[in-house]
Write an enzyme that holds these catalytic residues in place. Structure first.
Site: not given
Length: 406
Positions: A137, A140-141, A144-145, A171, A260, A359, A383
């Protein structure tokens, strides 16, 4: 200087077992669980038992100690190289992701949190947490990165840390038995004060708020988790509790040097699946892929296939290099980011182009191509996004700090 690019024979058992699981278990149930988002695949329980047995014999990269060398205390003769836990884990991940990356992320005891534990845990902590199933974890809200922007707090109160905050996109967050939580022990000290903590999921103060509905890897549960006055023993802080402002963020960031390359391995596995399916479709259509002729002198689809295959080969080799360096105790931060950047981008490129070149069948649910295209997108994001990896690579190559190159 010569370089041997052949995999060592001792990894053969890992590869064979993982491929068998991918072909016989993952592929047949792949579409079923994609359509039944968040349903737990009971078939994985049998697989988890198999992995646990292989781990006991040293034949699978299972559990939190996968990245640790089994002969840690031994002196290694000069010139001797090792193909150890990191290499074993990544070939396992490549094969199982060839089957289904969402199912691979759902295998008990194979979580990204396990790699985080392997990266920074003490030997005593490995004894306690080496056999748990750990989610990770970080996000957070509010960010991100930028992992340094962690606002979740861990306040020392006697012999316990009290954790408060909210984590998103965790995850395996509702299934794993434990969660590796990134939190700051002192906001005033900046990124150097960010540590990782092992928290049992079923614990007072831990609430799984909801599961996310997603574009891909639908079988994998992705949770929002809230920590409210969650008390854990101070011994659950991974690694050293000391805040070293000179070392900065380096301690906890070692986690990414382990994880990573694993995510790169996932992308390599999915891309290989798409390339193999596309080759079959092209050959069935009478399109020959000839490596002895210039690309410009071949069918456009064949030329595009050769281009993608060469990108895949580069991603594969970069990934193996990063793992080999980790096993041989060489700093691999640059190489881990290079592998993640190349493989993440190659995975999305190959899977999306395969859908296009196939296709109508490629866009339908008759094949798994469209699913692989959806699944691959996350592998270029979590990650550390493509942009973050390129920033890290630039800093390493140019010798710049994070403050000097943003």
């Amino acid at each position: 200087m010569s370089i041997n690019l052949e995999l060592p024979k001792k990894l053969g058992v890992t590869i064979d077992q993982a491929h068998q699981a991918a072909a016989e278990i993952f592929r047949p149930i792949s579409r079923k669980y994609d359509l039944r988002e968040h349903d737990y695949p009971v078939e994985l329980d049998t697989l988890a038992s198999l992995y646990d047995g292989l781990a006991e014999t040293g034949q699978a990269g299972a559990g939190a100690d996968a990245g640790r060398s089994k002969d840690k205390g031994k002196e290694r003769p000069e010139g001797v190289v090792v193909n150890g836990g990191n290499m074993q884990s990544v070939v396992n991940v490549m094969e199982t992701s060839w089957g289904d990356v969402g199912l691979m992320l759902s295998i008990p005891y194979q979580g990204l949190g396990n790699s985080a534990i392997a990266a920074v845990a003490t030997d005593e902590q490995l004894e306690r947490f080496g056999k748990v199933w750990a989610a990770m974890a970080i996000t957070e809200p509010s960010f991100g990165s930028d992992s340094a922007a962690v606002t979740t707090t861990a306040t020392l109160d006697g012999d316990e840390y009290v954790i408060n905050g909210e984590k998103i996109f965790v995850t395996a967050g509702s299934r794993a038995s434990h969660i590796v939580v990134w939190a700051t022990v002192d906001k005033s000290l900046g990124r150097a004060a960010i540590k990782s903590f092992v928290v049992p999921r079923e614990h007072p103060g831990v609430e799984v708020v909801r599961l996310e509905h997603k574009l891909g890897i639908r079988v994998s549960d992705t949770a929002v988790i809230r920590f409210e006055n969650c008390r854990i023993p101070k011994e659950n802080l991974l690694g050293s509790p000391e805040v070293d402002t000179k070392k900065g963020f380096g301690g906890v960031m070692q986690t990414f040097d382990n994880t990573r390359p694993l995510v790169a391995g996932m992308a390599v596995g999915v891309a290989r699946a798409a390339l193999e399916e596309l080759r079959r479709i092209l050959e069935d259509a009478g399109i020959e892929i000839d490596y002895d002729r210039p690309a410009a002198d071949q069918h456009a689809a064949a030329a595009e296939f050769i281009r993608m295959e060469s990108d895949w080969e580069a991603a594969y080799l970069l990934t193996m290099r990063a793992c080999w360096m980790a096993d041989n105790k060489q700093p691999n931060s640059l190489e881990a980011s290079m592998a993640k950047a190349k493989a993440g981008r190659t995975g999305t490129d190959v899977t999306n182009k395969a859908v296009e070149l196939a296709g109508t069948p490629g866009y339908s649910e008759r094949l798994l191509l469209e699913k692989w295209a959806r699944d691959s997108k996350i592998l270029d994001i979590f990650e550390g996004t493509q942009q973050i990896q390129q920033l890290i690579i630039a800093r390493r190559v140019l010798g710049k700090s994070s403050a000097e190159l943003k």
